[in-house]
Write a protein that holds these residues in place. Structure first.
Motif, short mmCIF file in Angstrom:
data_model
loop_
_atom_site.label_atom_id
_atom_site.label_comp_id
_atom_site.label_asym_id
_atom_site.label_seq_id
_atom_site.Cartn_x
_atom_site.Cartn_y
_atom_site.Cartn_z
N VAL A 88 -0.41 -0.26 13.62
CA VAL A 88 0.20 1.05 13.37
C VAL A 88 1.15 0.97 12.19
O VAL A 88 1.21 1.87 11.34
N ALA A 89 1.90 -0.13 12.08
CA ALA A 89 2.88 -0.26 11.00
C ALA A 89 2.21 -0.27 9.63
O ALA A 89 2.56 0.53 8.75
N TYR A 90 1.22 -1.15 9.42
CA TYR A 90 0.66 -1.20 8.07
C TYR A 90 -0.22 0.01 7.78
O TYR A 90 -0.33 0.44 6.63
N SER A 91 -0.84 0.60 8.80
CA SER A 91 -1.64 1.80 8.59
C SER A 91 -0.76 2.99 8.23
O SER A 91 -1.09 3.79 7.34
N THR A 92 0.38 3.12 8.90
CA THR A 92 1.30 4.23 8.63
C THR A 92 1.94 4.09 7.26
O THR A 92 2.10 5.08 6.53
N LEU A 93 2.27 2.89 6.87
CA LEU A 93 2.95 2.69 5.60
C LEU A 93 2.07 3.06 4.42
O LEU A 93 2.47 3.87 3.56
N GLY A 94 0.89 2.49 4.34
CA GLY A 94 0.09 2.65 3.13
C GLY A 94 -1.23 3.37 3.29
O GLY A 94 -1.98 3.50 2.32
N GLY A 95 -1.55 3.83 4.51
CA GLY A 95 -2.80 4.55 4.70
C GLY A 95 -4.01 3.71 4.32
O GLY A 95 -4.07 2.51 4.58
N MET A 96 -5.00 4.34 3.68
CA MET A 96 -6.25 3.66 3.39
C MET A 96 -6.09 2.53 2.39
O MET A 96 -6.83 1.54 2.45
N TRP A 97 -5.10 2.62 1.50
CA TRP A 97 -4.90 1.49 0.58
C TRP A 97 -4.50 0.24 1.36
O TRP A 97 -5.03 -0.85 1.13
N SER A 98 -3.56 0.38 2.28
CA SER A 98 -3.15 -0.78 3.08
C SER A 98 -4.31 -1.30 3.92
O SER A 98 -4.54 -2.51 4.02
N ILE A 99 -5.06 -0.37 4.53
CA ILE A 99 -6.17 -0.77 5.38
C ILE A 99 -7.26 -1.45 4.56
O ILE A 99 -7.87 -2.44 5.00
N THR A 100 -7.51 -0.96 3.34
CA THR A 100 -8.51 -1.58 2.48
C THR A 100 -8.12 -3.01 2.12
O THR A 100 -8.93 -3.94 2.18
N LEU A 101 -6.87 -3.20 1.75
CA LEU A 101 -6.40 -4.54 1.38
C LEU A 101 -6.46 -5.49 2.56
O LEU A 101 -6.92 -6.63 2.45
N GLY A 128 0.80 -1.20 0.00
CA GLY A 128 0.00 0.00 0.00
C GLY A 128 0.84 1.26 0.00
O GLY A 128 0.46 2.27 -0.59
N MET A 129 2.01 1.22 0.65
CA MET A 129 2.90 2.38 0.67
C MET A 129 3.33 2.77 -0.74
O MET A 129 3.47 3.95 -1.07
N ARG A 130 3.55 1.79 -1.59
CA ARG A 130 3.98 2.06 -2.95
C ARG A 130 2.87 2.68 -3.78
O ARG A 130 3.13 3.38 -4.76
N ARG A 131 1.61 2.43 -3.40
CA ARG A 131 0.49 2.94 -4.18
C ARG A 131 0.00 4.30 -3.70
O ARG A 131 -0.49 5.11 -4.49
N ALA A 132 0.12 4.57 -2.41
CA ALA A 132 -0.43 5.80 -1.82
C ALA A 132 0.52 6.97 -2.05
O ALA A 132 1.36 7.28 -1.21
N LYS A 133 0.38 7.63 -3.19
CA LYS A 133 1.30 8.72 -3.56
C LYS A 133 0.68 10.10 -3.42
O LYS A 133 1.35 11.10 -3.65
#
Length: 485
Positions: A161-174, A22-27
């Motif tokens: 906290v780690a996956y939420s911080t990295l990719g935001g809503m994209w990470s949370i959605t996945l 998600g971090m790679r996608r949330a730009k």
């Protein structure tokens, strides 16, 4: 237990991997906070169901079934009713506004000046929601690994906290989509039928339990009414819920995808109550009703299946926790910090780093508060009482009554919030009266002050109507990226 541990560890590692993806996608800010507003029906339904069905709905829902029987479904049932009402009556208009927070909606409707105070109330609600979800890790990790409470909270909280911080809503959605699938398989398809079979079937359950366990209203009319006020209305106005509405690709997706999610919640509510009723037959003398879920999982499920069902419980807690965390950070940054600095929270790419930092800061605060806090039920009750007592009237009033004014909204938030706090001090935090009378006070203040002050400027209302119609928003053009389904 080795197989069960493997299932859980693989699940947790998968959550972190999705955070990295998600971090790679949330730009951009839109990608980070609302997944680019590009979720299709399947992903929207799954992530919406995941956010509303947390640890309270799973572990707590089974506990209510253990204590009251089938009528224990009412708490989660009212959550589903609230999601259905939001989806059918309001979600299309909310999605068309193209905002990031509930407070931004209030500013659009009333012409500014309502944002900070409503943001503070919403921040307190989302913070407590994240804290109570985080505390639930202690129960699950205790079952899994016999960990110390503090260590369990830090471990579970750090992963979220780690996956939420990295990719935001994209990470949370996945991660929510994975959590939705795991919960469906673990609770509905595995634990539910196994629990009923182990209890001897519905006939044996009826023979061994009082008839009140099969009375749809056995939990009590006043309790059901309170659930409606707190949870059904809470679903209509919570930042954690609205932020998912903002992710919808279209208003049609928000309406019908949310309707599917709400219907799923109704089935989940009944499943939890039936599992709890079966647990009452199998373990009639448990010290705490909230132990029913963990007990039936540990003692009645085979190896491997047990790990998947425990992963389902962990998924339920993580989905609510991550959704509340990003909502808390979004409100703190966009509605409070940016306004106090006198600067609007704009600049798509520049805002990603700021919102990521706020998720990390809020996450650390949530973990620390969860470690210090003892009474989860009281904290959650305070959060929902403040949310409903302080914000329900100005939000729904803004959507339904054009004569409502900014002064009426401010009076409603202030009077309702203070009334709820004062009444909780007088009647007790867990009493029903604070939310009843607080809501009435909020409504009276809103109507009286709105009628006593000048109507909202015609230009503000015209701009508001344009936004409700899906015109005039700053983000009508999306990046040319295929919309996920």
């Amino acid at each position: 237990m080795a197989i069960d541990y493997t299932v859980i560890v693989v699940y947790l590692l998968g959550m972190l991997a999705m955070g990295w993806w998600g971090m790679r996608r949330a730009k951009s800010k839109s990608e980070f906070l609302v997944a680019g507003r590009r979720l299709g029906p399947a992903m929207y339904s799954g992530t919406m169901a995941a956010i509303v069905l947390g640890g309270a709905s799973t572990i707590g829902g089974v506990g209510l079934g253990y204590r009251y029987g089938l009528s224990g479904a009412w708490m989660v049932f009212t959550i589903g009713l609230g999601l259905l009402a939001l989806s059918v009556f309001f979600s299309a208009r909310i999605a068309r506004l193209k905002v990031y927070t509930v407070s931004e909606m209030l500013d659009l409707r009333y012409g500014g000046r309502a944002g900070v105070i409503s943001g503070v109330v919403m921040w307190a609600y989302t913070l407590m929601l994240a804290v109570t979800s985080t505390i639930a890790y202690a129960t699950i990790f205790d079952v899994l690994f016999d960990l110390n409470r503090t260590v369990a909270i830090v471990l579970g909280g750090s992963i979220v906290v780690a996956y939420s911080t990295l990719g935001g809503m994209w990470s949370i959605t996945l991660t929510d989509m994975v959590q939705f699938v795991v919960k469906t398989i673990g609770v509905l398809l595995l634990l539910l039928p196994i629990a009923v079979v182990k209890a001897g079937g519905f006939g044996a359950m009826r023979d061994q339990l009082p008839t009140s366990y099969f009375d749809p209203l056995g939990i009590g009319g006043e309790t059901i009414f309170t659930y409606v006020l707190i949870y059904t209305f809470g679903m209509l106005i919570g930042q954690d819920i609205w932020q998912r509405v903002f992710t919808a690709r279209s208003d049609r997706t928000a309406k019908w995808g949310g309707t599917v999610a709400g219907t799923y919640c109704l089935a989940y509510a009944l499943a939890g109550a039936v599992i709890g009723t079966a647990a009452k037959v199998l373990y009639p003398d448990l010290g705490s009703a909230d132990d029913a879920f963990a007990t039936i999982v540990k003692d009645e499920l085979p190896v491997g299946v047990r790990g998947l069902v425990l992963a389902a419980a962990l998924a339920a807690v993580m989905s609510t926790s991550s959704g509340a965390l990003i909502a808390c950070a979004t409100v703190a940054n966009n509605d409070i910090w940016s306004r106090l600095r006198g600067r609007a929270a704009d600049g798509e790419r520049d805002e990603v780093a700021g919102n990521r930092a706020f998720i990390l800061i809020m996450g650390v605060g949530v973990i620390a508060t969860a470690i210090a806090l003892n009474n989860v039920v009281e904290a959650l009750t305070v959060a929902y009482n403040l949310l409903v007592g302080g914000l329900l009237v100005p939000i729904l009033g803004g959507l339904l009554w054009k004569r409502g004014t900014v002064h009426g909204a401010l009076a409603s938030v202030t009077v309702g919030g203070l009334a709820v706090l004062g009444l909780m001090a007088g009647y007790g935090i867990l009493a029903n009266e604070p939310v009843y009378y607080g809501l009435l006070a909020s409504l009276a203040a809103y109507v009286a002050v709105s009628l006593a002050t000048p109507a909202t400027d015609a230009a503000v209302l015209a701009a508001w109507r344009e936004r409700l119609a899906g015109r005039g928003a700053p983000e009508l053009v999306s990046e040319p990226v295929p919309a996920p389904q």
